[in-house]
Design a protein around this motif. Structure first.
Motif, PDB file in Angstrom:
ATOM      1  N   THR A 150       0.830  -1.210   0.000  1.00 14.09           N
ATOM      2  CA  THR A 150       0.000   0.000   0.000  1.00 14.09           C
ATOM      3  C   THR A 150       0.861   1.256   0.000  1.00 14.09           C
ATOM      4  OG1 THR A 150      -1.758  -1.182   1.156  1.00 14.09           O
ATOM      5  CG2 THR A 150      -1.830   1.212   1.260  1.00 14.09           C
ATOM      6  N   ARG A 151       1.929   1.232   0.749  1.00 15.57           N
ATOM      7  CA  ARG A 151       2.833   2.395   0.773  1.00 15.57           C
ATOM      8  C   ARG A 151       3.536   2.579  -0.565  1.00 15.57           C
ATOM      9  NH1 ARG A 151       7.066   4.104   5.472  1.00 15.57           N
ATOM     10  NH2 ARG A 151       7.751   6.013   4.443  1.00 15.57           N
ATOM     11  N   LEU A 152       3.966   1.473  -1.191  1.00 19.98           N
ATOM     12  CA  LEU A 152       4.601   1.570  -2.507  1.00 19.98           C
ATOM     13  C   LEU A 152       3.630   2.152  -3.531  1.00 19.98           C
ATOM     14  CD1 LEU A 152       6.539  -1.807  -2.624  1.00 19.98           C
ATOM     15  CD2 LEU A 152       7.541   0.482  -2.513  1.00 19.98           C
ATOM     16  N   VAL A 153       2.369   1.734  -3.469  1.00 18.34           N
ATOM     17  CA  VAL A 153       1.351   2.261  -4.390  1.00 18.34           C
ATOM     18  C   VAL A 153       1.149   3.753  -4.135  1.00 18.34           C
ATOM     19  CG1 VAL A 153      -1.127   2.225  -4.914  1.00 18.34           C
ATOM     20  CG2 VAL A 153       0.181   0.088  -4.804  1.00 18.34           C
ATOM     21  N   ARG A 154       1.070   4.136  -2.889  1.00 12.49           N
ATOM     22  CA  ARG A 154       0.842   5.541  -2.536  1.00 12.49           C
ATOM     23  C   ARG A 154       2.007   6.437  -2.965  1.00 12.49           C
ATOM     24  NH1 ARG A 154       0.162   5.079   2.782  1.00 12.49           N
ATOM     25  NH2 ARG A 154       2.296   5.617   3.254  1.00 12.49           N
ATOM     26  N   GLU A 155       3.257   5.980  -2.707  1.00 12.53           N
ATOM     27  CA  GLU A 155       4.422   6.811  -2.980  1.00 12.53           C
ATOM     28  C   GLU A 155       4.970   6.631  -4.390  1.00 12.53           C
ATOM     29  OE1 GLU A 155       7.232   6.333   0.195  1.00 12.53           O
ATOM     30  OE2 GLU A 155       5.763   6.981   1.692  1.00 12.53           O
ATOM     31  N   GLY A 156       4.758   5.446  -4.985  1.00 10.58           N
ATOM     32  CA  GLY A 156       5.218   5.208  -6.345  1.00 10.58           C
ATOM     33  C   GLY A 156       6.714   5.030  -6.500  1.00 10.58           C
ATOM     34  N   ARG A 157       7.417   4.916  -5.397  1.00 10.20           N
ATOM     35  CA  ARG A 157       8.877   4.758  -5.455  1.00 10.20           C
ATOM     36  C   ARG A 157       9.378   4.071  -4.195  1.00 10.20           C
ATOM     37  NH1 ARG A 157       9.789   9.022  -7.918  1.00 10.20           N
ATOM     38  NH2 ARG A 157      12.033   8.999  -7.887  1.00 10.20           N
ATOM     39  N   LEU A 158      10.579   3.526  -4.308  1.00  8.18           N
ATOM     40  CA  LEU A 158      11.278   2.946  -3.170  1.00  8.18           C
ATOM     41  C   LEU A 158      12.573   3.720  -3.050  1.00  8.18           C
ATOM     42  CD1 LEU A 158      11.389   0.792  -0.961  1.00  8.18           C
ATOM     43  CD2 LEU A 158      12.483  -0.724  -2.598  1.00  8.18           C
TER      44      LEU A 158
END
Length: 71
Positions: free
Chosen positions: A18-26
């Protein structure tokens, strides 16, 4: 970057996805694909700017589709 999360339907895996989807980056690297893998196919996550795949199966016999390719 393409990412596979083993345990993508569990508490921690779902939170990370969910965090990856929200932020779009690592970090500073954009996410270009996400694979969520668990015993049963994980529930869909809405709103991603990149493709997400959902696969169910046994990690002992990890399907080839659950391993990101080099592209």
């Amino acid at each position: 970057m393409k990412i596979t999360i083993l345990g993508g339907n569990g508490f921690l895996g779902r939170h990370i996805a969910t965090r990856l989807v929200r932020e779009g980056r690592l970090g500073n690297v954009p996410v270009t694909g996400l694979m969520l893998f668990d015993m049963a196919p994980p529930r869909p996550i809405e709103g991603a700017s990149f493709p997400i795949s959902y696969i169910g199966g046994d990690v002992v016999a990890l399907p080839t589709a659950a391993i990101p390719d080099d592209t």
